[in-house]
Scaffold this active site. Sequence first.
Site, PDB file in Angstrom:
ATOM      1  N   CYS A 192       0.832  -1.231   0.162  1.00 49.01           N
ATOM      2  CA  CYS A 192      -0.103  -0.113   0.158  1.00 49.01           C
ATOM      3  C   CYS A 192       0.688   1.252  -0.062  1.00 49.01           C
ATOM      4  O   CYS A 192       1.903   1.226   0.675  1.00 49.01           O
ATOM      5  CB  CYS A 192      -0.976  -0.091   1.336  1.00 49.01           C
ATOM      6  SG  CYS A 192      -1.979   1.244   1.454  1.00 49.01           S
ATOM      7  N   HIS A 234     -10.231   0.883   1.169  1.00 51.25           N
ATOM      8  CA  HIS A 234      -9.708   2.215   1.768  1.00 51.25           C
ATOM      9  C   HIS A 234     -10.841   3.158   1.940  1.00 51.25           C
ATOM     10  O   HIS A 234     -11.123   3.917   2.915  1.00 51.25           O
ATOM     11  CB  HIS A 234      -8.931   3.060   0.834  1.00 51.25           C
ATOM     12  CG  HIS A 234      -7.476   2.540   0.676  1.00 51.25           C
ATOM     13  ND1 HIS A 234      -6.832   2.992   2.105  1.00 51.25           N
ATOM     14  CD2 HIS A 234      -6.443   2.018   0.116  1.00 51.25           C
ATOM     15  CE1 HIS A 234      -5.499   2.433   1.960  1.00 51.25           C
ATOM     16  NE2 HIS A 234      -5.429   1.871   0.681  1.00 51.25           N
ATOM     17  N   HIS A 245      -8.793  -3.704  -2.636  1.00 49.46           N
ATOM     18  CA  HIS A 245      -7.908  -3.171  -1.959  1.00 49.46           C
ATOM     19  C   HIS A 245      -8.405  -1.667  -1.751  1.00 49.46           C
ATOM     20  O   HIS A 245      -8.344  -1.135  -0.650  1.00 49.46           O
ATOM     21  CB  HIS A 245      -6.423  -3.321  -2.198  1.00 49.46           C
ATOM     22  CG  HIS A 245      -5.445  -2.663  -1.801  1.00 49.46           C
ATOM     23  ND1 HIS A 245      -4.657  -3.079  -1.058  1.00 49.46           N
ATOM     24  CD2 HIS A 245      -5.007  -1.164  -1.597  1.00 49.46           C
ATOM     25  CE1 HIS A 245      -3.820  -2.350  -0.121  1.00 49.46           C
ATOM     26  NE2 HIS A 245      -3.960  -1.120  -0.610  1.00 49.46           N
ATOM     27  N   GLU A 246      -8.622  -1.038  -2.975  1.00 48.91           N
ATOM     28  CA  GLU A 246      -8.983   0.474  -2.962  1.00 48.91           C
ATOM     29  C   GLU A 246     -10.297   0.503  -2.312  1.00 48.91           C
ATOM     30  O   GLU A 246     -10.484   1.605  -1.609  1.00 48.91           O
ATOM     31  CB  GLU A 246      -8.950   0.860  -4.522  1.00 48.91           C
ATOM     32  CG  GLU A 246      -7.459   0.823  -4.941  1.00 48.91           C
ATOM     33  CD  GLU A 246      -6.418   1.397  -4.072  1.00 48.91           C
ATOM     34  OE1 GLU A 246      -6.601   2.372  -3.484  1.00 48.91           O
ATOM     35  OE2 GLU A 246      -5.202   0.789  -4.106  1.00 48.91           O
TER      36      GLU A 246
END
Length: 193
Positions: free
Chosen positions: A107, A153, A149-150
């Site tokens: 990351c 966030h 993954h994003e």
Amino acid sequence: MILSIVSYGHDVLRQKCIEVEQHDPELEALITNMWETLYGADGCGLAAPQVNVPVRVFLVDSKLTYESMAEEDREYFYDGDTGIHETFINARIAEYSEDTWIDEEGCLSIPAIARDVERPWSITIEYVDRQFQPQRKTFSGITARMIQHEYDHIEGILYLDYLTPRQKSLLKDKLRKISEGEITAEYPMKFTK
């Protein structure tokens, strides 16, 4: 304009982000700057909270990953997939596959650390694109991993949250050093101290 990426430990990385409006006067500049920041950091994905803006916007470029891999290493790009270059706005993952796989993740907000994470092999996601056109698409393999993954966030989740307590404990000192700016990256960062 290249923006500073906030480091691990910054409060914004733990916020559940808010939706953006189509006519937000700052949205287009934010997206343009995020793409420039992503490429300046040599990344494959970036979410708005990573540049200290807690809105539901993230970018994924798995096309560059595909193009940089040797042909024999492209096994996690399914048939016909050559990657994407996409802006996701107000996204919601509608479906996750039962099939999962493990691969290493890193990351931009957590430099110098990468760990194996188990994620669903495919997802179906609903979002609006940069032109605010509604989309519903299914992605698999590496592209699906990058999107997840994003997406995490904008939900206030970090990939570290998927690690075991023992794995997290072993990273404690390194994470402290990142949050205090003792471990840096080759791109602009904003640290908690």
